[in-house]
Design a protein around this motif. Structure first.
Motif, PDB file in Angstrom:
ATOM      1  N   ASP B   3       0.888  -1.141  -0.092  1.00  0.00           N
ATOM      2  CA  ASP B   3      -0.030  -0.011   0.023  1.00  0.00           C
ATOM      3  C   ASP B   3       0.846   1.246  -0.028  1.00  0.00           C
ATOM      4  O   ASP B   3       0.366   2.406  -0.638  1.00  0.00           O
ATOM      5  N   VAL B   4       2.001   1.093   0.653  1.00  0.00           N
ATOM      6  CA  VAL B   4       2.950   2.444   0.773  1.00  0.00           C
ATOM      7  C   VAL B   4       4.210   1.854   0.503  1.00  0.00           C
ATOM      8  O   VAL B   4       4.860   0.896   0.970  1.00  0.00           O
ATOM      9  N   THR B   5       4.912   2.554  -0.635  1.00  0.00           N
ATOM     10  CA  THR B   5       6.157   1.951  -1.086  1.00  0.00           C
ATOM     11  C   THR B   5       7.096   2.964  -0.983  1.00  0.00           C
ATOM     12  O   THR B   5       7.024   4.023  -1.587  1.00  0.00           O
ATOM     13  N   GLN B   6       8.346   2.654  -0.382  1.00  0.00           N
ATOM     14  CA  GLN B   6       9.366   3.370  -0.283  1.00  0.00           C
ATOM     15  C   GLN B   6      10.624   2.916  -1.030  1.00  0.00           C
ATOM     16  O   GLN B   6      10.728   1.692  -1.088  1.00  0.00           O
ATOM     17  N   THR B   7      10.959   3.956  -1.879  1.00  0.00           N
ATOM     18  CA  THR B   7      12.522   3.450  -2.382  1.00  0.00           C
ATOM     19  C   THR B   7      13.492   4.623  -2.369  1.00  0.00           C
ATOM     20  O   THR B   7      13.183   5.846  -2.123  1.00  0.00           O
ATOM     21  N   PRO B   8      14.934   4.143  -2.072  1.00  0.00           N
ATOM     22  CA  PRO B   8      15.169   2.986  -2.285  1.00  0.00           C
ATOM     23  C   PRO B   8      15.104   2.300  -0.863  1.00  0.00           C
ATOM     24  O   PRO B   8      14.618   3.006   0.161  1.00  0.00           O
ATOM     25  N   ARG B   9      15.360   1.024  -0.575  1.00  0.00           N
ATOM     26  CA  ARG B   9      15.365   0.142   0.611  1.00  0.00           C
ATOM     27  C   ARG B   9      16.248   0.488   1.516  1.00  0.00           C
ATOM     28  O   ARG B   9      16.661   0.551   2.759  1.00  0.00           O
ATOM     29  N   ASN B  10      17.601   0.492   0.695  1.00  0.00           N
ATOM     30  CA  ASN B  10      18.890   0.743   1.279  1.00  0.00           C
ATOM     31  C   ASN B  10      19.720   1.490   0.541  1.00  0.00           C
ATOM     32  O   ASN B  10      19.610   1.682  -0.734  1.00  0.00           O
ATOM     33  N   ILE B  19      20.442  13.572  -1.621  1.00  0.00           N
ATOM     34  CA  ILE B  19      19.849  12.216  -1.837  1.00  0.00           C
ATOM     35  C   ILE B  19      18.314  12.524  -1.807  1.00  0.00           C
ATOM     36  O   ILE B  19      17.964  13.416  -0.842  1.00  0.00           O
ATOM     37  N   MET B  20      17.485  11.673  -2.476  1.00  0.00           N
ATOM     38  CA  MET B  20      16.171  11.939  -2.309  1.00  0.00           C
ATOM     39  C   MET B  20      15.574  10.340  -1.972  1.00  0.00           C
ATOM     40  O   MET B  20      15.950   9.223  -2.689  1.00  0.00           O
ATOM     41  N   LEU B  21      14.687  10.492  -1.080  1.00  0.00           N
ATOM     42  CA  LEU B  21      13.755   9.253  -0.698  1.00  0.00           C
ATOM     43  C   LEU B  21      12.313   9.369  -1.223  1.00  0.00           C
ATOM     44  O   LEU B  21      11.791  10.410  -1.038  1.00  0.00           O
ATOM     45  N   GLU B  22      11.984   8.192  -1.783  1.00  0.00           N
ATOM     46  CA  GLU B  22      10.736   8.521  -2.484  1.00  0.00           C
ATOM     47  C   GLU B  22       9.508   7.534  -1.870  1.00  0.00           C
ATOM     48  O   GLU B  22       9.995   6.513  -1.371  1.00  0.00           O
ATOM     49  N   CYS B  23       8.317   8.095  -1.601  1.00  0.00           N
ATOM     50  CA  CYS B  23       7.094   7.326  -1.252  1.00  0.00           C
ATOM     51  C   CYS B  23       6.124   7.397  -2.073  1.00  0.00           C
ATOM     52  O   CYS B  23       5.854   8.505  -2.484  1.00  0.00           O
ATOM     53  N   SER B  24       5.394   6.354  -2.362  1.00  0.00           N
ATOM     54  CA  SER B  24       4.331   6.389  -3.118  1.00  0.00           C
ATOM     55  C   SER B  24       3.174   5.463  -2.386  1.00  0.00           C
ATOM     56  O   SER B  24       3.229   4.575  -1.674  1.00  0.00           O
ATOM     57  N   GLN B  25       1.699   5.782  -2.490  1.00  0.00           N
ATOM     58  CA  GLN B  25       0.906   5.072  -1.793  1.00  0.00           C
ATOM     59  C   GLN B  25      -0.258   4.856  -2.682  1.00  0.00           C
ATOM     60  O   GLN B  25      -0.835   5.760  -3.530  1.00  0.00           O
ATOM     61  N   THR B  26      -0.937   3.809  -2.489  1.00  0.00           N
ATOM     62  CA  THR B  26      -2.213   3.446  -3.237  1.00  0.00           C
ATOM     63  C   THR B  26      -3.554   3.456  -2.175  1.00  0.00           C
ATOM     64  O   THR B  26      -4.414   2.852  -2.680  1.00  0.00           O
ATOM     65  N   LYS B  27      -3.159   3.860  -1.104  1.00  0.00           N
ATOM     66  CA  LYS B  27      -4.501   3.953   0.060  1.00  0.00           C
ATOM     67  C   LYS B  27      -5.376   4.868  -0.509  1.00  0.00           C
ATOM     68  O   LYS B  27      -6.546   4.744   0.302  1.00  0.00           O
ATOM     69  N   ALA B  92       4.593   7.172   6.005  1.00  0.00           N
ATOM     70  CA  ALA B  92       3.197   6.688   6.760  1.00  0.00           C
ATOM     71  C   ALA B  92       2.192   7.635   5.969  1.00  0.00           C
ATOM     72  O   ALA B  92       2.657   8.457   5.588  1.00  0.00           O
ATOM     73  N   THR B  93       1.027   7.092   5.921  1.00  0.00           N
ATOM     74  CA  THR B  93       0.016   7.850   5.436  1.00  0.00           C
ATOM     75  C   THR B  93      -0.964   7.456   6.400  1.00  0.00           C
ATOM     76  O   THR B  93      -1.398   6.483   7.016  1.00  0.00           O
ATOM     77  N   SER B  94      -2.096   8.442   6.463  1.00  0.00           N
ATOM     78  CA  SER B  94      -3.386   8.418   7.155  1.00  0.00           C
ATOM     79  C   SER B  94      -4.488   9.009   6.360  1.00  0.00           C
ATOM     80  O   SER B  94      -4.507   9.672   5.736  1.00  0.00           O
ATOM     81  N   ASP B  95      -5.646   8.784   6.746  1.00  0.00           N
ATOM     82  CA  ASP B  95      -7.205   9.372   6.542  1.00  0.00           C
ATOM     83  C   ASP B  95      -7.106  10.628   7.098  1.00  0.00           C
ATOM     84  O   ASP B  95      -6.374  10.843   7.886  1.00  0.00           O
ATOM     85  N   TYR B 100      -7.920   5.563  11.790  1.00  0.00           N
ATOM     86  CA  TYR B 100      -7.453   3.931  11.730  1.00  0.00           C
ATOM     87  C   TYR B 100      -5.894   3.820  11.672  1.00  0.00           C
ATOM     88  O   TYR B 100      -5.468   3.002  11.263  1.00  0.00           O
ATOM     89  N   GLY B 101      -5.402   4.813  12.356  1.00  0.00           N
ATOM     90  CA  GLY B 101      -3.909   4.696  12.572  1.00  0.00           C
ATOM     91  C   GLY B 101      -3.258   4.880  11.322  1.00  0.00           C
ATOM     92  O   GLY B 101      -3.699   5.666  10.424  1.00  0.00           O
ATOM     93  N   TYR B 102      -1.976   4.958  11.299  1.00  0.00           N
ATOM     94  CA  TYR B 102      -1.075   5.086  10.197  1.00  0.00           C
ATOM     95  C   TYR B 102      -0.631   3.690   9.283  1.00  0.00           C
ATOM     96  O   TYR B 102      -1.024   2.719   9.923  1.00  0.00           O
ATOM     97  N   THR B 103      -0.485   3.888   8.223  1.00  0.00           N
ATOM     98  CA  THR B 103       0.155   2.677   7.416  1.00  0.00           C
ATOM     99  C   THR B 103       1.390   3.139   7.209  1.00  0.00           C
ATOM    100  O   THR B 103       1.851   4.193   6.493  1.00  0.00           O
TER     101      THR B 103
END
Lengths: 110, 113
Positions: B3-10, B19-27, B92-95, B100-103
């Motif tokens: 549901d929540v994808t982060q790149t890179p992992r390491n 450096i850039m860290l990316e986050c995308s979500q399908t929630k 993390a994401t939330s509504d 319902y907490g964070y994903t």
């Protein structure tokens, strides 16, 4: 004073025992409360949420909330070695932002 | 897919690099957050965004910047990385109500050498 406080532990219990994890919070208008489990190097995973005073049970887990005393607890019955992790308490203040405790490390000894 | 994808992992990077860290979500959540986690310090909020045009600093925003490119994407940048930014980073994401907490995403382990 931190918004959410937890004993850092470590807490050790034998397999099959009840593990009791506690959390206190400072803001009386807090609306929702959560327990997350986090294995080392992994992301937090939501295991319980509770919104009203009293107990909420889900399998081996029971969350307890007492708004008057501003504490929330998590009981794990029949503890298993796979329950060994860090448990994070989180509090949602007025629907805007979550505050996390620093976590309690639990070790279940086989 | 997560549901929540982060790149890179390491990532291992050198001091001074950007450096850039990316986050995308399908929630479909409006709210997105960046945290860092250090041993003994718990999760600390870096930045958060309640929608594409609403970005806010958290408790430890110095040395970081963010961009909310779309509802589903929220990236974190370290303009000039330093060793004490070595940590585990979570998106993390939330509504809107957070009821319902964070994903959480699976995290990015960043090492600055």
């Amino acid at each position: 004073q931190k918004e959410v406080e937890q004993n850092s532990g470590p807490l050790s219990v034998p397999e099959g025992a009840i593990a009791s994890l506690n959390c206190t919070y400072s803001d009386r208008v807090s609306q929702s409360f959560f327990w997350y489990r986090q294995y080392s190097g992994k992301s937090p995973e939501l295991i319980m949420s509770i919104y009203s005073n009293g107990d909420k049970e889900d399998g081996r887990f029971t969350a307890q909330l007492n708004k008057a005393s501003q504490y929330v607890s998590l009981l794990i019955r029949d503890s298993q070695p796979s329950d060994s992790a860090t448990y994070l308490c989180a509090v949602n203040l007025s629907g805007n932002q979550f505050y996390f405790g620093t976590g309690t490390s639990l070790t279940v000894i086989p | 897919d997560a549901d929540v994808t982060q790149t890179p992992r390491n990532r291992i990077t050198k001091t001074g690099k950007r450096i850039m860290l990316e986050c995308s979500q399908t929630k479909g959540h409006d709210r997105m957050y960046w945290y860092r986690q250090d041993p003994g310090l718990g999760l600390r909020l870096i930045y958060y965004s309640f929608d594409v045009k609403d970005i806010n600093k958290g408790e430890i925003s110095d040395g970081y910047s963010v961009s909310r490119q779309a509802q589903a994407k929220f990236s974190l940048s370290l303009e000039s990385a330093i060793p004490n930014q070595t940590a585990l980073y979570f998106c993390a994401t939330s509504d809107r109500q957070g009821s319902y907490g964070y994903t959480f995403g699976s995290g990015t382990r960043l090492t600055v050498v």
